[in-house]
Design a protein around this motif. Sequence first.
Motif, PDB file in Angstrom:
ATOM      1  N   ASN A   1     -51.030 136.012 -18.103  1.00  0.00           N
ATOM      2  CA  ASN A   1     -51.056 137.416 -18.509  1.00  0.00           C
ATOM      3  C   ASN A   1     -49.743 137.763 -19.225  1.00  0.00           C
ATOM      4  OD1 ASN A   1     -50.823 140.277 -18.541  1.00  0.00           O
ATOM      5  ND2 ASN A   1     -52.100 140.464 -16.723  1.00  0.00           N
ATOM      6  N   PRO A   2     -49.801 138.166 -20.507  1.00  0.00           N
ATOM      7  CA  PRO A   2     -48.563 138.418 -21.251  1.00  0.00           C
ATOM      8  C   PRO A   2     -47.749 139.573 -20.677  1.00  0.00           C
ATOM      9  CG  PRO A   2     -50.467 139.201 -22.484  1.00  0.00           C
ATOM     10  CD  PRO A   2     -50.994 138.403 -21.337  1.00  0.00           C
ATOM     11  N   ILE A   3     -48.398 140.525 -20.046  1.00  0.00           N
ATOM     12  CA  ILE A   3     -47.659 141.650 -19.457  1.00  0.00           C
ATOM     13  C   ILE A   3     -46.836 141.179 -18.263  1.00  0.00           C
ATOM     14  CG2 ILE A   3     -47.824 143.974 -18.505  1.00  0.00           C
ATOM     15  CD1 ILE A   3     -48.651 143.657 -21.451  1.00  0.00           C
ATOM     16  N   ARG A   4     -47.404 140.300 -17.452  1.00  0.00           N
ATOM     17  CA  ARG A   4     -46.634 139.741 -16.334  1.00  0.00           C
ATOM     18  C   ARG A   4     -45.403 138.987 -16.837  1.00  0.00           C
ATOM     19  NH1 ARG A   4     -48.818 139.644 -11.264  1.00  0.00           N
ATOM     20  NH2 ARG A   4     -51.006 140.259 -11.050  1.00  0.00           N
ATOM     21  N   THR A   5     -45.594 138.232 -17.919  1.00  0.00           N
ATOM     22  CA  THR A   5     -44.460 137.489 -18.474  1.00  0.00           C
ATOM     23  C   THR A   5     -43.380 138.438 -18.971  1.00  0.00           C
ATOM     24  OG1 THR A   5     -45.913 135.658 -19.112  1.00  0.00           O
ATOM     25  CG2 THR A   5     -43.770 135.791 -20.220  1.00  0.00           C
ATOM     26  N   LEU A   6     -43.785 139.488 -19.666  1.00  0.00           N
ATOM     27  CA  LEU A   6     -42.807 140.473 -20.138  1.00  0.00           C
ATOM     28  C   LEU A   6     -42.037 141.086 -18.971  1.00  0.00           C
ATOM     29  CD1 LEU A   6     -44.917 142.308 -22.866  1.00  0.00           C
ATOM     30  CD2 LEU A   6     -42.795 141.054 -23.283  1.00  0.00           C
ATOM     31  N   LEU A   7     -42.743 141.459 -17.919  1.00  0.00           N
ATOM     32  CA  LEU A   7     -42.086 142.084 -16.768  1.00  0.00           C
ATOM     33  C   LEU A   7     -41.124 141.115 -16.090  1.00  0.00           C
ATOM     34  CD1 LEU A   7     -45.144 144.019 -15.308  1.00  0.00           C
ATOM     35  CD2 LEU A   7     -43.107 145.043 -16.319  1.00  0.00           C
ATOM     36  N   ASP A   8     -41.494 139.837 -16.051  1.00  0.00           N
ATOM     37  CA  ASP A   8     -40.616 138.837 -15.429  1.00  0.00           C
ATOM     38  C   ASP A   8     -39.321 138.650 -16.213  1.00  0.00           C
ATOM     39  OD1 ASP A   8     -42.401 138.404 -13.397  1.00  0.00           O
ATOM     40  OD2 ASP A   8     -43.190 136.515 -14.204  1.00  0.00           O
ATOM     41  N   HIS A   9     -39.370 138.858 -17.531  1.00  0.00           N
ATOM     42  CA  HIS A   9     -38.206 138.605 -18.377  1.00  0.00           C
ATOM     43  C   HIS A   9     -37.447 139.876 -18.776  1.00  0.00           C
ATOM     44  CE1 HIS A   9     -40.283 134.727 -18.802  1.00  0.00           C
ATOM     45  NE2 HIS A   9     -39.127 134.241 -19.185  1.00  0.00           N
TER      46      HIS A   9
ATOM     47  N   LEU B   1     -35.765 133.615 -32.933  1.00  0.00           N
ATOM     48  CA  LEU B   1     -34.907 134.035 -31.821  1.00  0.00           C
ATOM     49  C   LEU B   1     -33.517 133.435 -31.977  1.00  0.00           C
ATOM     50  CD1 LEU B   1     -37.314 133.749 -28.746  1.00  0.00           C
ATOM     51  CD2 LEU B   1     -36.612 135.817 -29.970  1.00  0.00           C
ATOM     52  N   GLY B   2     -32.504 134.251 -31.730  1.00  0.00           N
ATOM     53  CA  GLY B   2     -31.126 133.815 -31.765  1.00  0.00           C
ATOM     54  C   GLY B   2     -30.580 133.627 -30.360  1.00  0.00           C
ATOM     55  N   PRO B   3     -29.263 133.634 -30.204  1.00  0.00           N
ATOM     56  CA  PRO B   3     -28.658 133.519 -28.878  1.00  0.00           C
ATOM     57  C   PRO B   3     -29.173 134.605 -27.933  1.00  0.00           C
ATOM     58  CG  PRO B   3     -26.997 133.281 -30.604  1.00  0.00           C
ATOM     59  CD  PRO B   3     -28.259 133.717 -31.284  1.00  0.00           C
ATOM     60  N   ASP B   4     -29.366 134.232 -26.670  1.00  0.00           N
ATOM     61  CA  ASP B   4     -29.870 135.153 -25.646  1.00  0.00           C
ATOM     62  C   ASP B   4     -31.235 135.731 -26.019  1.00  0.00           C
ATOM     63  OD1 ASP B   4     -27.557 134.829 -24.067  1.00  0.00           O
ATOM     64  OD2 ASP B   4     -26.503 136.355 -25.238  1.00  0.00           O
ATOM     65  N   ASN B   5     -31.994 134.969 -26.810  1.00  0.00           N
ATOM     66  CA  ASN B   5     -33.348 135.372 -27.214  1.00  0.00           C
ATOM     67  C   ASN B   5     -33.368 136.706 -27.955  1.00  0.00           C
ATOM     68  OD1 ASN B   5     -34.698 133.072 -26.221  1.00  0.00           O
ATOM     69  ND2 ASN B   5     -34.652 133.924 -24.141  1.00  0.00           N
ATOM     70  N   ARG B   6     -32.300 136.963 -28.716  1.00  0.00           N
ATOM     71  CA  ARG B   6     -32.285 138.179 -29.532  1.00  0.00           C
ATOM     72  C   ARG B   6     -33.156 137.990 -30.771  1.00  0.00           C
ATOM     73  NH1 ARG B   6     -26.971 138.355 -27.390  1.00  0.00           N
ATOM     74  NH2 ARG B   6     -26.492 140.387 -26.473  1.00  0.00           N
ATOM     75  N   LEU B   7     -33.844 139.056 -31.154  1.00  0.00           N
ATOM     76  CA  LEU B   7     -34.748 138.999 -32.299  1.00  0.00           C
ATOM     77  C   LEU B   7     -33.993 138.887 -33.608  1.00  0.00           C
ATOM     78  CD1 LEU B   7     -37.581 141.660 -31.819  1.00  0.00           C
ATOM     79  CD2 LEU B   7     -37.704 139.198 -31.445  1.00  0.00           C
ATOM     80  N   ILE B   8     -34.523 138.047 -34.488  1.00  0.00           N
ATOM     81  CA  ILE B   8     -34.051 137.923 -35.863  1.00  0.00           C
ATOM     82  C   ILE B   8     -35.272 138.060 -36.769  1.00  0.00           C
ATOM     83  CG2 ILE B   8     -32.970 136.404 -37.570  1.00  0.00           C
ATOM     84  CD1 ILE B   8     -31.578 134.992 -35.200  1.00  0.00           C
TER      85      ILE B   8
ATOM     86  N   GLY C   1     -36.936 138.763 -27.483  1.00  0.00           N
ATOM     87  CA  GLY C   1     -38.290 138.236 -27.499  1.00  0.00           C
ATOM     88  C   GLY C   1     -38.484 137.200 -26.415  1.00  0.00           C
ATOM     89  N   VAL C   2     -39.740 137.012 -26.021  1.00  0.00           N
ATOM     90  CA  VAL C   2     -40.124 135.948 -25.090  1.00  0.00           C
ATOM     91  C   VAL C   2     -41.373 135.301 -25.666  1.00  0.00           C
ATOM     92  CG1 VAL C   2     -41.448 137.556 -23.638  1.00  0.00           C
ATOM     93  CG2 VAL C   2     -40.692 135.373 -22.696  1.00  0.00           C
ATOM     94  N   ILE C   3     -41.490 133.992 -25.532  1.00  0.00           N
ATOM     95  CA  ILE C   3     -42.579 133.249 -26.157  1.00  0.00           C
ATOM     96  C   ILE C   3     -43.740 133.058 -25.184  1.00  0.00           C
ATOM     97  CG2 ILE C   3     -43.226 131.051 -27.226  1.00  0.00           C
ATOM     98  CD1 ILE C   3     -40.404 130.866 -28.323  1.00  0.00           C
ATOM     99  N   HIS C   4     -44.918 133.443 -25.624  1.00  0.00           N
ATOM    100  CA  HIS C   4     -46.143 133.284 -24.833  1.00  0.00           C
ATOM    101  C   HIS C   4     -46.505 131.807 -24.741  1.00  0.00           C
ATOM    102  CE1 HIS C   4     -50.012 134.186 -23.125  1.00  0.00           C
ATOM    103  NE2 HIS C   4     -50.671 133.691 -24.160  1.00  0.00           N
ATOM    104  N   GLY C   5     -46.916 131.391 -23.561  1.00  0.00           N
ATOM    105  CA  GLY C   5     -47.198 129.980 -23.345  1.00  0.00           C
ATOM    106  C   GLY C   5     -48.603 129.545 -23.715  1.00  0.00           C
ATOM    107  N   GLY C   6     -49.497 130.498 -23.987  1.00  0.00           N
ATOM    108  CA  GLY C   6     -50.876 130.142 -24.302  1.00  0.00           C
ATOM    109  C   GLY C   6     -51.201 130.330 -25.772  1.00  0.00           C
ATOM    110  N   GLU C   7     -52.488 130.506 -26.048  1.00  0.00           N
ATOM    111  CA  GLU C   7     -52.983 130.721 -27.402  1.00  0.00           C
ATOM    112  C   GLU C   7     -53.223 132.211 -27.628  1.00  0.00           C
ATOM    113  OE1 GLU C   7     -54.046 127.873 -29.626  1.00  0.00           O
ATOM    114  OE2 GLU C   7     -52.754 126.788 -28.225  1.00  0.00           O
TER     115      GLU C   7
END
Length: 218
Positions: free
Chosen positions: A106-114, A142-149, A192-198
């Motif tokens: 679930n992408p929302i769970r992943t967002l909340l975890d990060h 993504l740059g350092p500390d997963n900052r968006l570019i 940003g955080v990368i989704h693990g699925g499709e």
Amino acid sequence: MIFAAGKGTRMAPLTDHTPKPLIRVGGRTLLDRALTLGRDAGAGRVVVNTHHLAGQIRDHIAGQDIAISHEPDLLETGGGLRKALPLLGEGAVITMNPDVIWTGRNPIRTLLDHWDERMDALLMLVPLARTHGRQGGGDFSLGPDNRLIRKGDLVYGGAQIIRPDRLAEIPDQVFSLNRLWDLMIAEGRAHGVIHGGEWCDVGRPDCIPLAEGLLQHG
């Protein structure tokens, strides 16, 4: 908040008489799939914005604990979020585009975890190679500390956690959340955080069989 106000012009002629969030994929509406993701992740207050064929969406969610932010004129994502703030309350907001299909966690769970309280935004991203129905390239890297570019091979998947405070700095009534992201990216506070699925875009009629195939094998 679920963005459900758009006219769905890419999905025509299916959206001539049905709002895109009520298009069925694998026997369920896109809106119901998005609502399930939010509820399964523990979302409490839920707001859906409406415009095109709004009465159908209102009737579909009748009896559920969902607030509606109706837009007589389309405001795009930024203006729509700002209009809905009185219904959403204080603090960061989870937003979702319903016209996508996810496999995997679930992408929302992943967002909340990060999510970190020091962030202004956290976007769910999908590597271009794991997208289906996508037209065009990626959106970010993504740059350092997963900052968006800006620019890269990562696609914004249509789910995020975002602080809405700086919406007040944008004078326009109608604007995209890209305007807000740019302010945050400039200060290194968008991540940003990368989704693990499709992931599948369901923005056009030809995307529906792609999404249904993904669900069958996901």
